[in-house]
Motif scaffolding. Structure first.
Motif, mmCIF file in Angstrom:
data_model
loop_
_atom_site.group_PDB
_atom_site.id
_atom_site.type_symbol
_atom_site.label_atom_id
_atom_site.label_comp_id
_atom_site.label_asym_id
_atom_site.label_seq_id
_atom_site.Cartn_x
_atom_site.Cartn_y
_atom_site.Cartn_z
ATOM 1 N N LYS A 8 0.811 -1.216 0.000
ATOM 2 C CA LYS A 8 0.000 0.000 0.000
ATOM 3 C C LYS A 8 0.851 1.276 0.000
ATOM 4 O O LYS A 8 0.581 2.208 0.734
ATOM 5 C CB LYS A 8 -0.855 -0.030 1.283
ATOM 6 N N ASP A 9 1.912 1.283 -0.777
ATOM 7 C CA ASP A 9 2.822 2.445 -0.707
ATOM 8 C C ASP A 9 2.383 3.601 -1.603
ATOM 9 O O ASP A 9 3.025 4.635 -1.622
ATOM 10 C CB ASP A 9 4.239 2.000 -1.073
ATOM 11 N N THR A 10 1.339 3.399 -2.370
ATOM 12 C CA THR A 10 0.723 4.425 -3.225
ATOM 13 C C THR A 10 1.603 4.902 -4.387
ATOM 14 O O THR A 10 1.318 5.937 -4.978
ATOM 15 C CB THR A 10 0.218 5.663 -2.428
ATOM 16 N N SER A 11 2.625 4.166 -4.726
ATOM 17 C CA SER A 11 3.461 4.551 -5.873
ATOM 18 C C SER A 11 2.646 4.638 -7.159
ATOM 19 O O SER A 11 2.945 5.430 -8.048
ATOM 20 C CB SER A 11 4.573 3.530 -6.100
ATOM 21 N N CYS A 12 1.624 3.813 -7.259
ATOM 22 C CA CYS A 12 0.824 3.764 -8.485
ATOM 23 C C CYS A 12 -0.083 4.976 -8.665
ATOM 24 O O CYS A 12 -0.447 5.326 -9.782
ATOM 25 C CB CYS A 12 -0.027 2.503 -8.477
ATOM 26 N N GLU B 295 -7.454 10.352 1.501
ATOM 27 C CA GLU B 295 -8.839 9.956 1.681
ATOM 28 C C GLU B 295 -9.061 9.273 3.031
ATOM 29 O O GLU B 295 -8.172 8.597 3.563
ATOM 30 C CB GLU B 295 -9.277 9.067 0.504
ATOM 31 N N ALA B 296 -10.271 9.459 3.548
ATOM 32 C CA ALA B 296 -10.569 9.061 4.924
ATOM 33 C C ALA B 296 -10.374 7.573 5.171
ATOM 34 O O ALA B 296 -9.976 7.169 6.270
ATOM 35 C CB ALA B 296 -12.002 9.453 5.265
ATOM 36 N N ASP B 297 -10.643 6.751 4.166
ATOM 37 C CA ASP B 297 -10.561 5.309 4.396
ATOM 38 C C ASP B 297 -9.194 4.715 4.044
ATOM 39 O O ASP B 297 -9.040 3.494 4.001
ATOM 40 C CB ASP B 297 -11.666 4.579 3.635
ATOM 41 N N PHE B 298 -8.207 5.561 3.826
ATOM 42 C CA PHE B 298 -6.879 5.022 3.490
ATOM 43 C C PHE B 298 -6.338 4.127 4.612
ATOM 44 O O PHE B 298 -5.838 3.034 4.362
ATOM 45 C CB PHE B 298 -5.878 6.150 3.193
ATOM 46 N N GLU B 299 -6.436 4.578 5.828
ATOM 47 C CA GLU B 299 -5.863 3.824 6.949
ATOM 48 C C GLU B 299 -6.554 2.486 7.162
ATOM 49 O O GLU B 299 -5.927 1.514 7.574
ATOM 50 C CB GLU B 299 -5.926 4.649 8.238
ATOM 51 N N THR B 300 -7.833 2.419 6.893
ATOM 52 C CA THR B 300 -8.587 1.197 7.168
ATOM 53 C C THR B 300 -8.661 0.239 5.978
ATOM 54 O O THR B 300 -9.090 -0.905 6.132
ATOM 55 C CB THR B 300 -10.025 1.535 7.623
ATOM 56 N N SER B 301 -8.247 0.691 4.810
ATOM 57 C CA SER B 301 -8.257 -0.193 3.646
ATOM 58 C C SER B 301 -7.030 -1.094 3.651
ATOM 59 O O SER B 301 -5.919 -0.629 3.929
ATOM 60 C CB SER B 301 -8.252 0.627 2.356
ATOM 61 N N ASP B 302 -7.234 -2.353 3.323
ATOM 62 C CA ASP B 302 -6.107 -3.288 3.270
ATOM 63 C C ASP B 302 -5.209 -3.025 2.075
ATOM 64 O O ASP B 302 -4.028 -3.361 2.076
ATOM 65 C CB ASP B 302 -6.619 -4.728 3.146
ATOM 66 N N GLN B 303 -5.803 -2.492 1.015
ATOM 67 C CA GLN B 303 -5.064 -2.318 -0.231
ATOM 68 C C GLN B 303 -5.685 -1.157 -0.997
ATOM 69 O O GLN B 303 -6.677 -0.578 -0.551
ATOM 70 C CB GLN B 303 -5.160 -3.592 -1.071
ATOM 71 N N LEU B 304 -5.110 -0.844 -2.164
ATOM 72 C CA LEU B 304 -5.724 0.122 -3.063
ATOM 73 C C LEU B 304 -6.490 -0.630 -4.153
ATOM 74 O O LEU B 304 -6.268 -1.830 -4.361
ATOM 75 C CB LEU B 304 -4.658 1.035 -3.676
ATOM 76 N N PHE B 305 -7.370 0.100 -4.842
ATOM 77 C CA PHE B 305 -8.260 -0.520 -5.830
ATOM 78 C C PHE B 305 -8.339 0.359 -7.076
ATOM 79 O O PHE B 305 -8.270 1.582 -6.980
ATOM 80 C CB PHE B 305 -9.666 -0.676 -5.244
#
Ligand code: SF4
Ligand code: SF4
Length: 86
Positions: free
Chosen positions: A13-17, A32-42
């Motif tokens: 989840k390093d957000t390089s993409c 975004e508010a749910d960044f911390e609680t999300s397991d991954q990006l989509f």
């Protein structure tokens, strides 16, 4: 068909993409508010233009064109869709 983010993103989840995407369809971003609680990006399948620019940015090779997605991660097609249908 869109690109898909699969299991290697979980806990990375390093957000390089995110910055690589010209149509801003990878979420949640760090702002975004749910960044911390999300397991991954989509990836938003309705917005992704399949440019492939995100693929090489990912340090753990988590992003695939859907036809190249390994079978073991096929459930991630729906997981990416579901994030945007909340
Ligand atoms: S393939 Fe292109 S449009 Fe789709 S998520 Fe990656 S960078 Fe964004
Ligand atoms: S670059 Fe790869 S690991 Fe990092 S957030 Fe994007 S998909 Fe996840």
């Amino acid at each position: 068909m869109p690109h898909i983010i699969a299991e290697p993103c979980i806990k990375t989840k390093d957000t390089s993409c995110v910055d690589a995407c010209p149509v801003d369809c990878i979420h949640p971003t760090k702002d975004e508010a749910d960044f911390e609680t999300s397991d991954q990006l989509f990836i938003d399948p309705d917005t992704c233009i399949d440019c492939g620019l995100c693929v090489d940015e990912c340090p753990v090779q988590a992003i695939f064109q859907d036809e190249d997605l390994p079978e073991e991660w096929s459930k991630f097609v729906q997981i990416n869709i579901d994030y945007y249908n909340k």
